[in-house]
Design an enzyme around this catalytic site. Structure first.
Site, short mmCIF file in Angstrom:
data_model
loop_
_atom_site.label_atom_id
_atom_site.label_comp_id
_atom_site.label_asym_id
_atom_site.label_seq_id
_atom_site.Cartn_x
_atom_site.Cartn_y
_atom_site.Cartn_z
N GLU A 263 55.34 13.82 -8.52
CA GLU A 263 54.37 14.87 -8.82
C GLU A 263 54.93 15.95 -9.75
O GLU A 263 54.16 16.70 -10.37
CB GLU A 263 53.88 15.54 -7.53
CG GLU A 263 54.94 16.43 -6.85
CD GLU A 263 54.43 17.08 -5.56
OE1 GLU A 263 53.86 16.36 -4.71
OE2 GLU A 263 54.62 18.30 -5.40
N HIS A 295 49.14 19.04 -4.15
CA HIS A 295 50.02 19.93 -3.37
C HIS A 295 49.29 21.25 -3.08
O HIS A 295 49.81 22.34 -3.31
CB HIS A 295 51.33 20.17 -4.11
CG HIS A 295 52.49 20.37 -3.18
ND1 HIS A 295 53.69 19.72 -3.32
CD2 HIS A 295 52.63 21.15 -2.08
CE1 HIS A 295 54.50 20.10 -2.35
NE2 HIS A 295 53.88 20.98 -1.59
P1 NAI Z 1 59.46 22.17 10.67
O1 NAI Z 1 60.88 22.32 10.30
O2 NAI Z 1 58.85 23.15 11.62
O3 NAI Z 1 59.23 20.71 11.30
C1 NAI Z 1 59.79 19.54 10.76
C2 NAI Z 1 59.98 18.57 11.91
O4 NAI Z 1 60.46 17.35 11.36
C3 NAI Z 1 61.02 19.06 12.94
O5 NAI Z 1 60.49 18.95 14.26
C4 NAI Z 1 62.17 18.12 12.74
O6 NAI Z 1 62.91 17.86 13.93
C5 NAI Z 1 61.48 16.87 12.25
N1 NAI Z 1 62.37 15.92 11.61
C6 NAI Z 1 63.54 16.17 10.94
N2 NAI Z 1 64.09 15.01 10.56
C7 NAI Z 1 63.28 14.03 11.01
C8 NAI Z 1 63.33 12.62 10.94
N3 NAI Z 1 64.35 11.99 10.34
N4 NAI Z 1 62.33 11.91 11.49
C9 NAI Z 1 61.30 12.54 12.13
N5 NAI Z 1 61.19 13.88 12.22
C10 NAI Z 1 62.19 14.61 11.67
O7 NAI Z 1 58.66 22.11 9.32
P2 NAI Z 1 57.11 22.37 9.07
O8 NAI Z 1 56.89 23.81 8.78
O9 NAI Z 1 56.32 21.74 10.15
O10 NAI Z 1 56.89 21.58 7.70
C11 NAI Z 1 56.96 20.16 7.65
C12 NAI Z 1 56.99 19.72 6.21
O11 NAI Z 1 55.74 20.03 5.60
C13 NAI Z 1 58.02 20.46 5.34
O12 NAI Z 1 59.29 19.84 5.42
C14 NAI Z 1 57.44 20.33 3.97
O13 NAI Z 1 57.98 19.18 3.37
C15 NAI Z 1 55.95 20.12 4.21
N6 NAI Z 1 55.11 21.21 3.68
C16 NAI Z 1 54.11 20.89 2.82
C17 NAI Z 1 53.28 21.86 2.30
C18 NAI Z 1 52.14 21.53 1.37
O14 NAI Z 1 51.57 22.43 0.76
N7 NAI Z 1 51.75 20.27 1.22
C19 NAI Z 1 53.50 23.27 2.65
C20 NAI Z 1 54.55 23.49 3.63
C21 NAI Z 1 55.33 22.49 4.11
#
Ligand code: NAI
Length: 344
Positions: A263, A295
């Site tokens: 992207e 996004h």
């Molecule tokens: P967070 O850090 O609260 O949660 C991420 C979760 O993924 C955690 O529970 C963690 O343990 C888990 N995790 C880590 N490694 C893993 C693995 N190998 N397998 C399975 N789970 C695993 O993050 P949050 O705030 O929930 O955000 C998640 C993702 O959303 C971010 O990393 C980002 O990439 C994406 N995002 C996308 C946005 C958009 O506009 N499309 C905006 C904000 C975030």
């Protein structure tokens, strides 16, 4: 404090100008992305602020450090676009860990409902006074099983929303959230079981070496025929070629993509007058059962306010104390988590 703000969009400015003015921080907005060719624009500033598709590799980090810039403020949660290991000891990297998990989770559900109730097709039809219902048959979410990979802030809000629809949840997380599994409607399972038994898959984990292409030909093959794939997390969690093959073979029922592996040069920009070079994306977009947004999941008024407020506070913390609770380090946690104490 003067901050060079890369990849600036019109919607970023009101909240950053307001919070910045309250705290004596002036932002200079550059529309270009940060990268090796543009990093010189940061010369003379006290710090840089960038977003998900800016490139902060070793070369950029070295140039920033050579200019005497010691803080990089990411106005996003993910930091996979920063060479964190190389930044260690050279730059304070701060981020906005959560700006609105509701924004992203609600967008994921909006895409899912749009897709399975064929709203995107119905909208175009009715504008053309075509009131036929042929080929608009959807399915109920109630009673379906959703597989949620990543049960952090966004994943858990998405689970709440799905529970509101009467769905069952199979969850997978490398670090399960205590108390989430109720042994009944929400259960942590291994990935293979999640793939095998989910009608819908939604990705809410970060992009890491472990999760790169977590959805590929192999995992799709393990999924139910007709599975709906939702990705609002990071593009490279999904092997887009494999997803396209899954759509073409009718094994994948639908895909809702807010992010895409390639992207970087496309999303957030108006490319409507251009010929799209990316055949995989063009083919995906051409499919009647694929919805692509660029996004956009984070883009709510509440999230923009939180992003600006937290980024300004992060910059103030680093300026005042040389440390900040939202500082990330190459070990993947916060700088304070570092076993050896301070990174600097
Ligand atoms: P967070 O850090 O609260 O949660 C991420 C979760 O993924 C955690 O529970 C963690 O343990 C888990 N995790 C880590 N490694 C893993 C693995 N190998 N397998 C399975 N789970 C695993 O993050 P949050 O705030 O929930 O955000 C998640 C993702 O959303 C971010 O990393 C980002 O990439 C994406 N995002 C996308 C946005 C958009 O506009 N499309 C905006 C904000 C975030």
């Amino acid at each position: 404090m003067r901050i060079a703000f890369f990849d600036a969009k019109a919607y970023d400015r009101p909240s950053f100008d307001r919070y910045g003015a309250q705290h004596g921080i002036r932002f200079k907005y550059f529309e270009t992305k940060l990268g090796e060719d543009t990093v010189d624009l940061a010369r003379g500033y006290d710090g840089v602020c960038c977003f998900v598709n800016d490139t902060v590799d070793a070369a950029v980090i070295d140039k920033l450090a050579a200019m005497g810039i010691s803080v990089l403020a990411l106005r996003c949660a993910g930091f996979n676009n920063v060479d964190m290991r190389h930044a260690h000891g050279k730059l304070h990297v701060v981020r906005v860990p959560a700006y609105s998990p509701y924004a992203v989770a609600e967008h994921a559900m909006a895409m899912l409902l749009t897709s399975i109730r064929r709203i995107h097709k119905a909208y175009i039809r009715s504008r053309d006074f075509n009131f036929s219902l042929n080929n608009l048959t959807g399915f109920d979410l109630h009673g379906k099983t959703v597989g949620v990979i990543g049960t952090g802030r966004i994943g858990r809000v998405f689970i709440d929303i799905c529970r509101g629809f009467g769905m069952k949840v199979l969850a997978y997380d490398k670090f399960p959230y205590p108390g989430l599994d109720n042994g009944d409607t929400i259960r942590y399972v291994e990935l293979d079981e999640l793939f095998k038994n989910s009608d819908i898959l939604s990705l809410h984990c970060p992009l890491t070496d472990d999760t790169y292409h977590i959805i590929d030909a192999d995992s799709l093959q393990k999924c139910k025929k007709g599975v709906v794939v939702i990705n609002t997390s990071r593009g490279a969690l999904v092997d887009a070629e494999a997803l396209l093959e899954g759509i073409k073979s009718r094994h994948v029922g639908a895909a809702c993509l807010d992010v895409y592996e390639e992207e970087g040069d496309l999303f957030f920009e108006d490319k409507s007058g251009h010929i799209l070079e990316d055949d995989t994306l063009a083919r995906l977009i051409s499919m009647p059962n694929v919805i692509v947004t660029s996004h956009q999941a984070f883009l709510t008024e509440e999230a923009l306010e939180n992003i600006a407020e937290t980024t300004v506070q992060n910059l103030l913390d680093i300026q005042k104390d040389g440390q900040c609770p939202n500082e990330v380090c190459w070990r993947g946690g916060t700088a304070q988590d570092c076993k050896n104490g301070k990174c600097f």
